[in-house]
Design a protein around this motif. Structure first.
Motif, PDB file in Angstrom:
ATOM      1  N   UNK A   1       8.099   0.971  -9.892  1.00 21.82           N
ATOM      2  CA  UNK A   1       6.825   0.830 -10.894  1.00 21.82           C
ATOM      3  C   UNK A   1       5.730   1.767 -10.297  1.00 21.82           C
ATOM      4  N   UNK A   2       5.650   2.218  -8.941  1.00 20.74           N
ATOM      5  CA  UNK A   2       4.343   3.021  -8.720  1.00 20.74           C
ATOM      6  C   UNK A   2       4.809   4.378  -9.150  1.00 20.74           C
ATOM      7  N   UNK A   3       6.004   4.818  -9.181  1.00 18.97           N
ATOM      8  CA  UNK A   3       6.495   6.103  -9.796  1.00 18.97           C
ATOM      9  C   UNK A   3       6.045   6.374 -11.411  1.00 18.97           C
TER      10      UNK A   3
ATOM     11  N   UNK B   1      -2.163   4.092  -3.758  1.00 23.09           N
ATOM     12  CA  UNK B   1      -2.210   2.879  -4.345  1.00 23.09           C
ATOM     13  C   UNK B   1      -2.463   1.710  -3.534  1.00 23.09           C
ATOM     14  N   UNK B   2      -3.222   0.774  -3.735  1.00 26.51           N
ATOM     15  CA  UNK B   2      -3.488  -0.479  -2.783  1.00 26.51           C
ATOM     16  C   UNK B   2      -3.054  -1.653  -3.375  1.00 26.51           C
TER      17      UNK B   2
ATOM     18  N   UNK C   1       1.115  -1.164  -0.235  1.00 30.25           N
ATOM     19  CA  UNK C   1       0.096  -0.013   0.000  1.00 30.25           C
ATOM     20  C   UNK C   1       0.943   1.244  -0.042  1.00 30.25           C
ATOM     21  N   UNK C   2       0.829   2.221  -0.911  1.00 33.22           N
ATOM     22  CA  UNK C   2       1.695   3.254  -1.091  1.00 33.22           C
ATOM     23  C   UNK C   2       0.938   4.432  -1.464  1.00 33.22           C
ATOM     24  N   UNK C   3       1.836   5.674  -1.287  1.00 31.01           N
ATOM     25  CA  UNK C   3       1.314   7.149  -1.270  1.00 31.01           C
ATOM     26  C   UNK C   3       2.149   7.552  -2.338  1.00 31.01           C
TER      27      UNK C   3
END
Length: 377
Positions: A276-278, A219-220, A179-181
């Motif tokens: 990846x999230x970036x 993002x979850x 879980x990301x911010x």
């Protein structure tokens, strides 16, 4: 500690059934709810004389071992065995020796075929938090692979028969779900170009705009595989998984399948999930700037922060296909049936496909020229 699930009716081995989501006995047909299965009593330290001695490292021993690289010495949940270590267990059914490498947490007895769960490698801090059970059975996986082979337009015809499956193995692959911010802001110079005519002159008008955007996104359950044996690119292509099927981890889910524990903890894999999230944040951020003729980025900042991470097992069917004295490895999402991998290519079929496309393109061009009044040339 070897754990095997026995049928209360006939005493035969039970295995997880992907259709019912329960333990199933093939001998008498009985089903058992996994949530009602009693938790195994896993002792700490040494086991009985009938089983191999399992001595997990304690925290002090781990910190003292210089061959391990720990970013956080206060954490002892990442218990790692030597890279060349082979463990010996014994099947409760037939007494045969079961040899496993350091990462195996569930397997099958090579002599009697019974499903074996290695409880000492799944207890305490080494136990996964979540699991997505298999939804696709072995028979269904094989059928889907055969259909997938038939869809190959440039693969050799004899490969498309899919009759050379050497092995197909159901495996729970260790993943971390993050879980990301994600925060991002961009400063850009944008233009809008307008062209108009007055009299005999054509004018081009360019307007400049200073544009600023800022986003704050959550993002979850962003997945990253934690096995050193599995190719990252192959595992990434198996996405997406449907996380509505996530269950609390329970050992009976592993019965009848192969499973491994993670090689990398969430901190070690964070740089990869950050990248990846970036890319997600960057794409979302830039898509907020639209309606302009051009966009020139002056400055862009993206930051990713970890909120939570869950050690999770996800289902994968690994297919080993033998073709012309070479092995080809394919992976199938054990929940959705998505297949990834590179089949061999047929040069003759590629040439036929290219010629076919070229001929169709030639006919279309000629037809367009004819319709525009140019006539056939």
């Amino acid at each position: 500690m070897v754990i095997q699930y026995k049928c209360p009716n006939c005493g035969a081995d039970m295995a997880f059934d992907s259709k019912s989501g329960k333990l199933h006995c093939e001998s008498c047909g009985r089903y058992e709810d996994i949530d009602k299965m009693p938790a195994p009593d896993i002792p700490e330290g040494e086991t009985s004389h009938d089983e191999p001695k399992v001595n997990p490292f304690n925290a002090d021993e781990i910190k003292a071992e210089k061959s391990f690289d720990y970013q956080n010495e206060e954490s002892d949940y990442h218990r790692t065995f030597g890279s060349d270590e082979v463990k010996e267990y014994h099947c409760n059914n037939c007494g045969a020796i079961i040899l496993t490498d350091k990462d195996t947490t569930a397997t099958t007895c090579s002599f009697c075929g019974a499903g074996v769960v290695l409880g000492d490698r799944l207890s305490g801090t080494m136990a996964p938090t979540k699991i997505i059970p298999f939804k696709i059975s072995k028979a269904e996986a094989q059928e889907k692979f055969v259909k997938w082979c038939h869809h190959g337009r440039v693969t050799p015809k004899d490969f498309m028969t899919a009759d050379r499956i050497k092995n197909i193995t159901g495996m729970y692959v260790p993943f971390w779900l993050y879980d990301l911010n994600g925060k991002g802001d961009v400063d850009a110079t944008c233009t809008r170009v307008r062209t108009y005519s007055r009299g005999e002159y054509i004018y081009t008008e360019t307007s400049y705009y200073h544009v600023y955007r800022k986003v704050d996104l959550n993002y979850l359950k962003v997945p990253v595989d934690a096995s050193e044996k599995m190719p990252d690119g192959l595992m990434d292509k198996l996405e997406p998984y449907q996380y509505s099927d996530l269950k609390q981890f329970n050992m009976p889910y592993l019965s009848g399948y192969v499973s491994e524990k993670y090689n990398y903890d969430d901190k070690q894999l964070f740089p990869r999930v950050k990248q990846k999230a970036g890319s997600f944040v960057d794409s979302y951020l830039m898509n907020t700037i639209h309606g302009y003729s051009s966009v020139i980025t002056n400055r862009k900042d993206i930051s990713i922060g970890q909120r939570k991470a869950f050690y999770t097992l996800l289902p994968v069917w690994m297919v080993c296909y033998d073709y012309k004295d070479a092995e080809h490895i394919f992976a199938m999402n054990g929940q959705t049936g998505k297949i990834v991998g590179k089949p061999p290519l047929s040069k003759s079929r590629m040439a036929q496909w290219f010629l076919g496309i070229s001929l169709i393109s030639f006919i279309i061009i000629k037809l367009i020229v004819f319709l525009l009044g140019g006539g056939l040339v």
